[in-house]
Scaffold this active site. Sequence first.
Site, PDB file in Angstrom:
ATOM      1  NE  ARG A  30     -33.355   4.038  58.154  1.00  0.00           N
ATOM      2  CZ  ARG A  30     -33.153   2.810  57.702  1.00  0.00           C
ATOM      3  NH1 ARG A  30     -33.449   2.511  56.461  1.00  0.00           N
ATOM      4  NH2 ARG A  30     -32.668   1.879  58.495  1.00  0.00           N
ATOM      5  CE  LYS A  43     -29.452 -15.130  64.109  1.00  0.00           C
ATOM      6  NZ  LYS A  43     -28.966 -15.148  62.716  1.00  0.00           N
ATOM      7  N   GLY A  81     -31.604   0.369  65.054  1.00  0.00           N
ATOM      8  CA  GLY A  81     -32.258  -0.896  64.738  1.00  0.00           C
ATOM      9  C   GLY A  81     -33.566  -1.095  65.480  1.00  0.00           C
ATOM     10  N   GLY A 136     -26.698  -1.500  62.153  1.00  0.00           N
ATOM     11  CA  GLY A 136     -25.421  -2.162  61.892  1.00  0.00           C
ATOM     12  C   GLY A 136     -24.233  -1.251  62.114  1.00  0.00           C
TER      13      GLY A 136
END
Length: 399
Positions: free
Chosen positions: A38, A199, A355, A378
């Site tokens: 990052r 999910k 992610g 996200g």
Amino acid sequence: MMFLRTMPAEDIKGKPILVRVDFNVPLDDKGQVADDTRIRAHRQTIGELLEKGAKVALVSHLGRPKGKRRQDLSLEPVADYLREKMGWKVTFCPATSGTEVETALKELEPGTLLLLENVRFSPGEEANDPSFARELAAPFDLCVMDAFSAAHRAHASTEGVTRYLPAYAGRLMEREISYLGKVRDNPASPYTLILGGAKVSDKIGVIENMLGKVDSILVGGGMMFTFFKAQGYGIGQSLCEEDYVELARDLLDRAAQQNVRLHLPSDVVCTREIKETSNVTTVRPDAIPDDMMGVDIGPETSRAFSEVIAASKTVLWNGPMGVFELPPFAEGTRSVAASLAGATEQGAMTVVGGGDSAAAVAQFGYAAEVSHVSTGGGASLEFFEGRMLPGVAPLLKEE
């Protein structure tokens, strides 16, 4: 397409500039930076501002201190890293706003850095408190938003300060919006969407928004078992969101109605326990043993997915195909990463949506071989849901 106000070309020498970065990096047991991915993502933005002689103050969060000062979540180790590994002249300020910051800025030499303390030590950050945002903005002439990964949060340092300062997009933010915008709003066909992860519920918004734009959807990861359940298959001990079975059935019907080819795995890797030494077996999706769980797509599926990817002009990938962190369950995800690299080499636009997917392409050595790897998990999900991100909205050029 979205058009951003980019960093100003005019003379900024000696000007104090607030730059929102994402230095939310993992620290090792010695409190040192364990992964600098990052940090390196912001090199171009920071480097350009330093070359122009600005007084650059970096603001970031680290972890979730919930408005309280925690020494284990201090950004001071990041300041050490910036000095030692990046070679920049850095002053660390133990405050985020107020007189300490003002004094540090006055003493700062043009073309050098000031790293502010963890902005989430202040309860005003996540509350997007206007008084805190005003105080944060007060010593600066303008702000640069470069933390796409935090742009889905309406916090004081991402959105609040833009009410009090002229706001511009940094180079990382530019790249993110350029690549993600192309595959969301102006993709070349055939367009393939690859979805994985645990999910269905995490991806509903993406599927809803992208269903009318894509030609094929490849489904893997834990979410495939909710679709299998919707088809009436027994799934053993596999992960399943029971509340979303009916939705999965509806999505299968809608995809067919819109001539979107929704590909579910034709074979599944199963095990009784998730560990490095696990024994695995590969079965058809309607033959998962009652005492086993699915943990990856099988080799037949990997080959089929690779063929679809190879024929695509645009590919968006969000979510791994299995428990890729462990070797027995990694092959499906590795295969997809390799296929994206191959498609890129043939001229396709390939985007990995942050992610776990970003971690996977890095783990398998393909990060440099795709068009773009997003820094925002996200944030990229919300972007592909079609939402306007609060940290991006203030950067848009007026029509």
